[in-house]
Design a protein around this motif. Structure first.
Motif, short mmCIF file in Angstrom:
data_model
loop_
_atom_site.label_atom_id
_atom_site.label_comp_id
_atom_site.label_asym_id
_atom_site.label_seq_id
_atom_site.Cartn_x
_atom_site.Cartn_y
_atom_site.Cartn_z
N HIS A 33 10.18 31.90 23.90
CA HIS A 33 8.92 31.21 23.33
C HIS A 33 9.33 29.93 23.47
O HIS A 33 9.21 29.12 22.41
N LEU A 34 9.86 29.14 24.48
CA LEU A 34 10.13 27.77 24.71
C LEU A 34 8.73 26.67 24.40
O LEU A 34 9.02 25.91 23.79
N ASN A 35 7.65 27.40 24.40
CA ASN A 35 6.43 26.49 24.23
C ASN A 35 6.52 25.98 22.78
O ASN A 35 5.88 24.87 22.57
N ARG A 36 7.25 26.63 21.91
CA ARG A 36 7.48 26.11 20.58
C ARG A 36 7.97 24.53 20.44
O ARG A 36 7.58 23.76 19.63
N PHE A 37 8.67 24.14 21.38
CA PHE A 37 9.47 23.12 21.42
C PHE A 37 9.11 22.16 22.67
O PHE A 37 9.47 21.10 22.91
#
Length: 173
Positions: A33-37
């Protein structure tokens, strides 16, 4: 690639400009869930034919309001006639965009560390008082942090769109 005409009294006719939009690309497993950062981020570069960077001087929307579309055959001919110059601008634009990447990566890394370090500290403190918090949970969070850090470091820019702009005499029809 799109081609447009710009009619502006302050800009001489016949000038070439290239507007390049790059997007961050980070090949990472969806499970992170890289889109969090690191949400998908656009980096815009606007260069004139001399290679001057006009990105900060002319906004995307400001430019868009003054552009006119060109039919495809004329666009093809204009692009062919300026092909070598466009190649140079693409190369230069890529370099300009790459200069923006470290700050994007650093901001993502900072956001990730702030969130996961706080969570790790919370779990570690909780584990001291609560035997229900297993060491595997702490290790999993540390591994996730490491995997995210590695993924963020591997972020690259990918060319998303190119708009070629030719200036024309505002009085011509």
């Amino acid at each position: 690639t799109a081609l447009a005409l710009l009619r502006h009294p302050a800009i001489p006719s016949g000038r070439l400009m290239a507007e390049l939009v790059f997007r961050t690309h980070c090949p990472a497993p969806k499970s992170l869930h890289l889109n969090r950062f690191l949400p998908p981020t656009a980096v815009r570069v606007l260069l004139d034919e001399s290679g001057a960077n006009l990105t900060s001087k002319i906004s995307f929307t400001g430019l868009g309001k003054n552009l006119q579309k060109v039919n495809k055959s004329l666009a093809r001919d204009l692009i062919k006639s300026r092909h070598d110059q466009l190649r140079e601008l693409l190369t230069q634009g890529e370099g300009e965009a790459e200069r923006e990447l470290p700050s994007i990566v650093e901001a993502a890394e900072t956001r990730m560390r702030a969130q996961l370090d706080a969570e790790l500290a919370r779990l570690t403190a909780l584990a001291e008082h609560n035997p229900a918090v297993r060491s595997e949970e702490l290790e999993a969070l540390q591994q996730e942090r490491q995997a995210l850090s590695s993924a963020i470091e591997n972020t690259r820019l990918r060319l998303d769109s190119v708009r070629v702009i030719i200036t024309v005499d505002p009085n011509a029809s």
